[in-house]
Every structure is written in C-alpha cells, then in structure tokens.
Design an enzyme around this catalytic site. Structure first.
Site, short mmCIF file in Angstrom:
data_model
loop_
_atom_site.label_atom_id
_atom_site.label_comp_id
_atom_site.label_asym_id
_atom_site.label_seq_id
_atom_site.Cartn_x
_atom_site.Cartn_y
_atom_site.Cartn_z
N ASP A 100 0.83 -1.20 0.00
CA ASP A 100 0.00 0.00 0.00
C ASP A 100 0.86 1.25 0.00
OD1 ASP A 100 0.90 -0.57 2.62
OD2 ASP A 100 -0.66 0.69 3.49
N GLU A 101 0.28 2.34 -0.42
CA GLU A 101 0.86 3.69 -0.31
C GLU A 101 2.30 3.77 -0.80
OE1 GLU A 101 -1.78 5.38 3.40
OE2 GLU A 101 -0.03 4.16 3.88
N ALA A 102 2.57 3.09 -1.92
CA ALA A 102 3.91 3.13 -2.52
C ALA A 102 4.01 4.36 -3.43
CB ALA A 102 4.19 1.84 -3.27
#
Length: 547
Positions: A354-356
């Site tokens: 997530d949230e890369a």
C-alpha cells in the site's frame, strides 16, 4: 490514505502519552438464572432453547475421548479457565468406553460426522482456509456436550460456553456460584473461513506477552487469524539472520522516538505457538516496496543512491521505497521472505504493497512480479493490500481491501475486476473495520481521516455485498486492523478495539440472516461485565445499553 492522519497523530505525540480508562461500571445484582442460550457474540447459526439447565459443581468432570490429544488440550484449557473462579478441581478425564464417554459432566467429542452445519452454513470458506470450525453444544440437566469435527470446533464451542456462564467465571480469584448454563442446543459454523485482526507492532512495539494477551481476547470471539504488521518506516520488528541490522538498528526506535524493540526468532516462534493453541493463524506482514524506511536506514545498499536514510519517528507515509532496479533489493526480499516463511507455520505471508507513492506504477508492477513468486517458492499464499490489484495478483492471492466511502470509483472497480478474475478478498473498510479510527471527536486516541466510527457504523454492513461488482464468492473473510501511531499500551489498544472488535467478529462468523443491530446491541451490552472481569479497558458507547 493513512497519510491524512499525520497532523493529528503529531499533535497527540507532542502532548505525551494518553491514558484511557473505561467509565466506571455500575454495581450489578446477581442474575436470577442462567443467561439466555442465544446471548452470545458472535450470534450462533441456530439456537434452540429448552429443557433444564446444567450446573457446574464440585463433582463436575471434563470428559474427553481417549487418544485425542486435541480434545485433551481443549479440555485442559477449559478446566484451566474455570478452576480459579469456581474453586473446583474440574479434572480432565480420558474416557475409554462408550459408557464413560456418556457420563455426566462437560463432554468434548470429536466426530467427523458431528459439528454445527453443512456446506450452506460454511458459505464463503475458500480452499486452503482453516476448516472443521463448526460445532454443536447441547445442554441438559445431566451434561454439557460440545461436539465438533476437529479441535478448532471444540475450542469455538468452549468460547460459547464461556459466554453462557456468569461473567464472574472469568475471574482469577474464587467467586460465589451458582455456575448454571441454560438448557437447549446451539449448532454453529462460520460464514467465512478467514476472520482476522491486525496488530501494528511497527509504529509502536508490543511485547510477546502483550501480543499473547490480545490473542486471548481474539479467541473469545472466534477469530482465527492474527496479522502482525512487522515492518514500517518507524521500525523493523523481526530478526532476520542474514540481515541482522534490520532488527538491531531498524528496530531501535518507534513513533515519537521511544526505544522500539524487535522479536527474536524464538520470540516469534513463541507467538506463533501460543496463537496456534488458541486456533489463531499468525499472518506476518513485511510491507514493501513502500513503508520501508527502517530497512533503508539499516542497509545503504537498498537505497537507489547507496546512502542510508536516517531513522524515522514521525507519522508521514508514502516517502520511502526500495530500489526496485537493484539486484540487492531482490536478494533482500528473497532472504527475508525465506526466513520468515520458515518461521511461520501458517499458509499466508503478507507483502503489504500500500501507499507506494514513491514507486512509479510500472516499477511497482515489475517489483510485485518478482516478489509474489518468491512467496510461492517458500510455500506460502500471497496476501497484499488492495493496491496489489494495480499490478498482476498471483494466482490464489488475497487482496485486503481497506478503501472506504470516499475511495474513488476507479480504484473500487479495479479491485472488483481483480476479484472477478480470481483474486480473493479480505474486507477491512477503513470507515468500518479500522480500530484506530476515533469513536467520536472527543476520543482521546486514534485518528479520523476515514471519519468517526461509532459502534453501530462498525457493525452495520454486509461483507458479502460491500464491494460493488465483486462476486460474493470472492470474499474470503474480514479483518479488523489496529494501526498504532497513537497507541502504545495494552490499555490503549483495548480501548480502541473494544467493543468494535466484537462486531467485526460477528460479521465474519455469523450467518447474514442473523445480522440485526437491535439484537446485537443487546447481546453486546452483556459483554461489558465479562470485559470488566477480564480487566479489559473498553469504550462504553452510548449506543449500547450496557448491563
């Protein structure tokens, strides 16, 4: 979207540790009789009250079949729970003959033909998920009988029996009786095969004993998966022999600058062993390619420019990324996954994803194309946050959906398309299942980027129809994550988890037909005295008529 929490978390950190305490419970008169047979969370599939109650007395024996180690273990667990409060010996007796097995007392029976329901009752269980969790509990004046197809079903039946006894049965000191259980029969089975809770031990570290305490609390509500978020920007929490600085240096701090900590290999094995004794599967998570600053600080060669990053104790997200073009990164991934898989008895390994925000979409997809086969090489099934749908989910992968009402239609559609193509779904919508969201604007802990999440909102949704366009058959289950940017003690953890943890458990276990807020809030209210007896700090929501 956890990035939206940074400002609020920073204010809480600047203010110092936050103490929480439950509102004082009122004085309670003893109940005039046994609890109603259906006053259980999660709601059983079928309840048929009737007949005389059973009373546990000084003569009660726990009977288990000879040659059944699982039944013996569950019987010992039950007796160990009840001995302190009742003051009774409650011997666990192995039965050799049918006449012995049919004797009075509490009887635990493993029978492949027994249990709590057929395929319909187990709808939603995906291949590879734990089975044999169904059970039948029968109560007459002569005996209590819990029958199941395996140890997990017996264990879940014991949790139901606990809730049918007075709350003072949970005490660690002797209490006055009587210890009666209402007559009748419960047949029960889970709706979904995956029912998890996540504990973020990366933002703030929690000790082995603290994790065990949480495992015990999960077991009471028939959870079967304990997801440990073991790495993030603020800390690396598991020893990796081939990369020792991950734990020794990357694990040396936490949000706000505390001492952090990490689990040795022996610590992790003990957590997994203890969880298994409560029929919980440990699901380890190494978040990547983002949320990796602790690793980037520990080893310079994991960075694109070859320069180690400083340790980080704040709460921003999305700024870190492994260097997806360097072979060093994949050597690191192979070693970490290999060592962690070898330590983990369960079938899953969570790779985050997530949230890369600091990884380009093309690099993200290329990275996941190399990481997912590494998980398979080490005999595990991939779980990833739902952003993995933007890459190419491996066959059999599970996507953990944490979107919420304000998640964009395109992102939702992408996840639904992946589900139609064969990916499984674990549902953790942030505005319903995230236990770190504030209850109200006055909640002293937690965040509110997904909104304020009171008890009813957390309970009042249907996993089977939640994500438009996703087939109900793709839903493997539910999970209740608890991120710990603002949580650093067991009391704080419990205050944010309870009572919402019980509601998510019911969504994962109980048939959809039993879903009813009015019924649930009454059954939930009866859990308050039990939590008091167990020393659990909880939020006394005004939406619940607490006993």
């Amino acid at each position: 979207m956890r990035c939206l929490a940074a400002a609020g978390a920073a204010l809480l950190l600047a203010a110092g540790p936050v103490s929480v305490s439950a509102t004082a419970a009122p004085e309670r008169a003893a109940e005039p009789g046994p609890a109603p047979l259906g006053r259980v969370v999660p709601a059983p599939a079928s309840v048929r009250p009737g007949g005389d109650p059973y009373e546990i007395t000084a003569r009660t024996v726990v009977r288990v079949p000879s040659g059944s180690p699982e039944a013996a273990r569950v019987g010992g667990y039950l007796a160990g729970l009840l001995r302190p409060s009742t003051g009774y010996r409650l011997p666990v007796q192995e039965t050799e003959t049918e006449a012995e097995a049919d004797g009075p007392g509490i009887r635990l029976v493993i029978d492949e033909e027994e249990g709590g329901g057929g395929a319909g009752a187990r709808a939603g269980v995906r291949e590879g998920d734990p089975g044999g969790e169904d059970y039948r509990l029968s109560v007459t004046a002569r005996s209590v009988t819990i029958s199941a197809r395996g140890g997990a079903g017996l264990f879940h039946g014991v949790q139901t029996l606990r809730q049918l006894l007075p709350a003072r049965a949970e005490s660690t000191v002797r209490q006055p009786g009587p210890w009666t259980v209402a007559g009748g029969e419960i047949t029960d089975a889970p709706r979904y095969g995956y029912r998890g809770a996540m504990l973020d031990v990366a933002r703030h570290f929690f000790t082995v004993d603290q994790v065990k305490r949480y495992a015990d609390q999960l077991a009471l509500y028939k959870y079967n998966a304990l997801h440990l978020h073991l790495s993030d920007d603020q800390g690396w929490r598991i020893a990796i022999g081939s990369w020792p600085r991950l734990a020794s240096y990357g694990g040396s701090t936490q949000v706000g600058g505390g001492p952090g900590g990490s689990y040795s290999r022996e610590d992790y094995r003990e957590i997994a062993r203890y969880a298994a004794s409560r029929y919980l599967t440990v699901v380890p998570e190494i978040d990547m390619p983002g949320h990796t600053n602790a690793a980037l600080a520990s080893y310079a060669r994991l960075n694109s420019d070859g320069t180690a990053r400083p340790l980080y104790t704040g709460t921003e997200v999305g700024f870190s990324s492994l260097c997806v073009t360097k072979q060093d990164t994949y050597d690191f991934v192979e070693d970490v996954i290999g060592e962690l898989a070898a330590l983990t008895p369960g079938p899953y390994l969570h790779i985050g994803g997530d949230e890369a925000h600091s990884t380009s979409p093309a690099d993200y997809a290329a990275f996941m194309d190399r990481v997912q086969p590494a998980v398979a090489r080490h005999g595990k099934t991939v779980i990833g946050w739902h952003q993995l749908a933007a890459a190419r989910p491996a066959e059999g992968a599970l996507l953990q959906y944490w979107g919420y009402d304000r998640t964009g239609a395109a992102e939702r559609a992408q996840v639904a398309a992946a589900a139609r193509a064969g990916a499984g779904l674990i549902l953790s919508p942030a505005d319903r299942a995230y236990l770190d969201m504030k209850y109200t604007k006055d909640t002293p802990l937690g965040l509110q980027w997904a909104g304020l999440v009171e008890v009813r909102q957390s309970y009042d949704w249907d996993p089977g129809g939640y994500l438009a366009g996703a087939p109900a058959s793709a839903v493997a289950g539910v999970e209740a994550p608890l991120w710990t940017e603002t949580v650093s003690t067991s009391a704080q953890l419990e205050y944010m988890a309870f009572p919402r943890l019980a509601g998510i458990a019911e969504l994962g276990w109980s048939p959809a037909a039993t879903h009813d807020w009015s019924s649930y809030r009454a059954r939930l209210a009866a859990q308050g005295p039990r939590w008091d007896a167990l020393g659990i700090t909880y939020y006394r929501s005004p939406q619940v008529p607490w006993l």
